[in-house]
Design a protein around this motif. Structure first.
Motif, short mmCIF file in Angstrom:
data_model
loop_
_atom_site.label_atom_id
_atom_site.label_comp_id
_atom_site.label_asym_id
_atom_site.label_seq_id
_atom_site.Cartn_x
_atom_site.Cartn_y
_atom_site.Cartn_z
N ARG A 1 1.07 -1.38 0.02
CA ARG A 1 -0.08 0.08 0.05
C ARG A 1 0.86 1.38 0.06
NH1 ARG A 1 -3.51 -2.81 3.97
NH2 ARG A 1 -5.32 -3.63 2.77
N ILE A 2 2.08 1.29 0.74
CA ILE A 2 2.77 2.32 0.76
C ILE A 2 3.73 2.60 -0.63
CG2 ILE A 2 4.67 3.53 1.70
CD1 ILE A 2 3.74 2.26 4.60
N GLY A 3 4.21 1.25 -1.12
CA GLY A 3 4.99 1.32 -2.28
C GLY A 3 4.29 1.78 -3.57
N MET A 4 2.86 1.27 -3.44
CA MET A 4 2.02 1.80 -4.73
C MET A 4 1.72 3.24 -4.96
SD MET A 4 -0.71 -1.68 -4.65
CE MET A 4 -1.66 -0.84 -5.89
N GLU A 5 1.79 3.93 -3.76
CA GLU A 5 1.66 5.40 -3.73
C GLU A 5 2.79 6.10 -4.48
OE1 GLU A 5 -0.97 7.16 -3.27
OE2 GLU A 5 -2.24 5.26 -2.85
N PRO A 6 2.45 6.69 -5.54
CA PRO A 6 3.81 7.64 -6.26
C PRO A 6 4.05 8.71 -5.21
CG PRO A 6 1.91 8.11 -7.42
CD PRO A 6 1.47 6.80 -6.56
N VAL A 7 5.39 9.16 -5.59
CA VAL A 7 5.95 10.36 -4.69
C VAL A 7 5.70 11.71 -5.48
CG1 VAL A 7 7.74 11.32 -3.41
CG2 VAL A 7 7.38 8.90 -3.39
N LYS A 8 4.86 12.61 -5.21
CA LYS A 8 4.78 13.74 -6.00
C LYS A 8 5.97 15.03 -5.66
CE LYS A 8 1.35 17.27 -7.11
NZ LYS A 8 1.53 17.05 -8.84
N LEU A 9 6.34 15.47 -6.66
CA LEU A 9 7.50 16.24 -6.65
C LEU A 9 6.94 17.74 -6.60
CD1 LEU A 9 9.99 15.25 -9.19
CD2 LEU A 9 10.26 14.98 -6.76
N PRO A 10 6.90 18.16 -5.27
CA PRO A 10 6.42 19.83 -5.19
C PRO A 10 7.37 20.77 -6.09
CG PRO A 10 7.05 18.98 -3.07
CD PRO A 10 7.67 18.11 -4.06
N GLU A 11 6.68 22.12 -6.19
CA GLU A 11 7.45 23.01 -7.11
C GLU A 11 8.58 23.31 -6.66
OE1 GLU A 11 6.38 27.40 -8.92
OE2 GLU A 11 4.90 26.42 -7.71
N GLY A 12 9.62 23.41 -7.48
CA GLY A 12 11.27 23.61 -7.06
C GLY A 12 11.86 22.50 -6.59
N ALA A 13 11.28 21.28 -6.74
CA ALA A 13 12.14 20.12 -6.50
C ALA A 13 12.18 19.33 -7.59
CB ALA A 13 11.33 19.32 -5.44
N SER A 14 13.65 18.55 -7.74
CA SER A 14 13.80 17.99 -9.21
C SER A 14 14.60 16.72 -8.54
CB SER A 14 14.92 18.86 -9.93
OG SER A 14 16.01 19.16 -9.41
N VAL A 15 14.40 15.84 -9.62
CA VAL A 15 14.99 14.33 -9.31
C VAL A 15 15.71 13.90 -10.41
CG1 VAL A 15 12.97 13.10 -9.56
CG2 VAL A 15 14.47 12.26 -8.18
N SER A 16 16.92 13.16 -10.09
CA SER A 16 17.70 12.46 -11.10
C SER A 16 18.30 11.20 -10.67
CB SER A 16 18.84 13.44 -11.43
OG SER A 16 19.78 13.72 -10.54
N PHE A 17 18.65 10.19 -11.57
CA PHE A 17 18.86 8.91 -11.31
C PHE A 17 20.26 8.75 -11.99
CE2 PHE A 17 14.21 8.85 -11.93
CZ PHE A 17 13.85 8.90 -10.72
N THR A 18 20.82 7.94 -11.17
CA THR A 18 22.23 7.45 -11.71
C THR A 18 22.45 5.86 -11.46
OG1 THR A 18 23.25 9.52 -10.95
CG2 THR A 18 24.83 7.59 -11.25
N ILE A 19 22.61 5.06 -12.42
CA ILE A 19 22.80 3.99 -12.47
C ILE A 19 24.25 3.43 -11.85
CG2 ILE A 19 22.59 1.72 -13.59
CD1 ILE A 19 19.95 3.07 -13.26
N VAL A 20 24.37 2.48 -10.98
CA VAL A 20 25.79 2.18 -10.50
C VAL A 20 26.00 0.41 -10.65
CG1 VAL A 20 25.98 4.14 -9.00
CG2 VAL A 20 24.93 2.20 -8.25
N PRO A 21 26.84 0.23 -10.80
CA PRO A 21 27.10 -1.42 -10.95
C PRO A 21 26.77 -2.17 -9.81
CG PRO A 21 29.05 -0.06 -11.54
CD PRO A 21 28.52 0.87 -10.87
N PRO A 22 26.45 -3.55 -9.93
CA PRO A 22 25.71 -4.06 -8.78
C PRO A 22 26.80 -4.28 -7.73
CG PRO A 22 26.29 -5.42 -10.86
CD PRO A 22 26.31 -3.91 -11.27
N PRO A 23 26.60 -4.61 -6.76
CA PRO A 23 27.60 -4.84 -5.75
C PRO A 23 28.56 -6.17 -5.83
CG PRO A 23 25.51 -5.65 -4.68
CD PRO A 23 25.52 -4.87 -6.10
N ALA A 24 29.76 -6.20 -5.87
CA ALA A 24 30.80 -6.91 -6.03
C ALA A 24 30.92 -8.11 -5.11
CB ALA A 24 32.17 -6.37 -6.89
N GLY A 25 31.38 -9.25 -5.37
CA GLY A 25 31.99 -9.92 -4.25
C GLY A 25 30.78 -10.95 -3.87
#
Length: 241
Positions: A29-53
């Motif tokens: 129920r919590i995960g299904m709710e999207p997170v709304k971005l207020p005015e002035g907020a921005s988001v970006s994503f960076t893909i990093v390699p999987p954990p090694a070992g």
């Protein structure tokens, strides 16, 4: 014969191709709710390699044995680092590889990989969504925690970035913000007996406040010590003659 705790499922097909019924049961129920971005907020994503070992080298609890088999190198591949920027600053958080995040218009959507049928994905779905929501609130409204010094002679003063406290001992008790929280947290003192911890990172704000409170926890007979604003201390009855 392997014990039930480590037994693999004999269901045909890979973990990423579950039946429709199992896919329908996977929900948060919590995960299904999207997170709304207020005015002035921005988001970006960076893909990093999987954990090694090998995960065999990592300490894991009994429950984690059930969620994540030990003979896997990583879960589903790359992890995502979420960077959120707003009027009060910026903060970033690395999410688990069992969840994926994307931007749809002005909303951030968090979903588990493989349709949500992975136990690890179901476990981390709501947590990952809550972490993103906390970051968005932190860079727009911020977090604060107020503490009070209660007791005769109990007070504090700010010396640059240090908190110099008088707590009824022969020497001053000095608190310095840990280096990992220094860029996220600031201290302020409206009065000599009040300390306000503010910042954009919820974890950093509450952990710094907890560390300050731990320097002199309220004692149970008179309530003297450092407490959160509004905290109710249940006092014990003293000895009666």
């Amino acid at each position: 014969m392997l014990p039930l705790l480590f037994r693999r499922s004999s269901r045909a097909g890979s973990e990423c191709s579950p039946p429709l019924l199992a896919r329908a049961r996977a929900m948060s129920r919590i995960g299904m709710e999207p997170v709304k971005l207020p005015e002035g907020a921005s988001v970006s994503f960076t893909i990093v390699p999987p954990p090694a070992g090998n995960l065999l080298n990592y300490p894991m609890t009994k429950r984690m044995w059930m969620i994540k088999p030990r003979n896997t190198i990583h879960d589903f591949g790359e992890c995502t680092v979420v960077n959120v920027t707003g009027p009060k600053g910026s903060v970033s958080q690395k999410l688990h590889s069992v969840v994926q995040v994307r931007l749809e218009g002005d909303q951030v959507v968090v979903e588990p990989r493989c349709g949500g049928t992975s136990k690890a994905g179901q476990t981390m779905w709501g947590t990952a969504r809550a972490l993103v929501a906390n970051m968005v609130r932190g860079v727009t409204r911020g977090y604060s925690r107020e503490l009070e010094f209660v007791g005769v002679g109990f007070r504090a003063a700010l010396d640059k970035e240090r908190l110099v406290c008088k707590l009824g001992v022969s020497h001053d008790v000095i608190y310095e913000i840990p280096a990992r929280f220094a860029k996220y947290v600031t201290l302020a003192m409206p009065t000599q007996t009040q300390v306000v911890v503010t910042g954009v990172d919820k974890q950093a704000v509450h952990e710094v406040a907890a560390q300050i409170r731990d320097m002199k926890r309220p004692e149970p007979y008179k309530g003297k010590g450092i407490r959160y604003a509004g905290e109710v201390i249940k006092l014990k009855a003293g000895k009666k003659k």
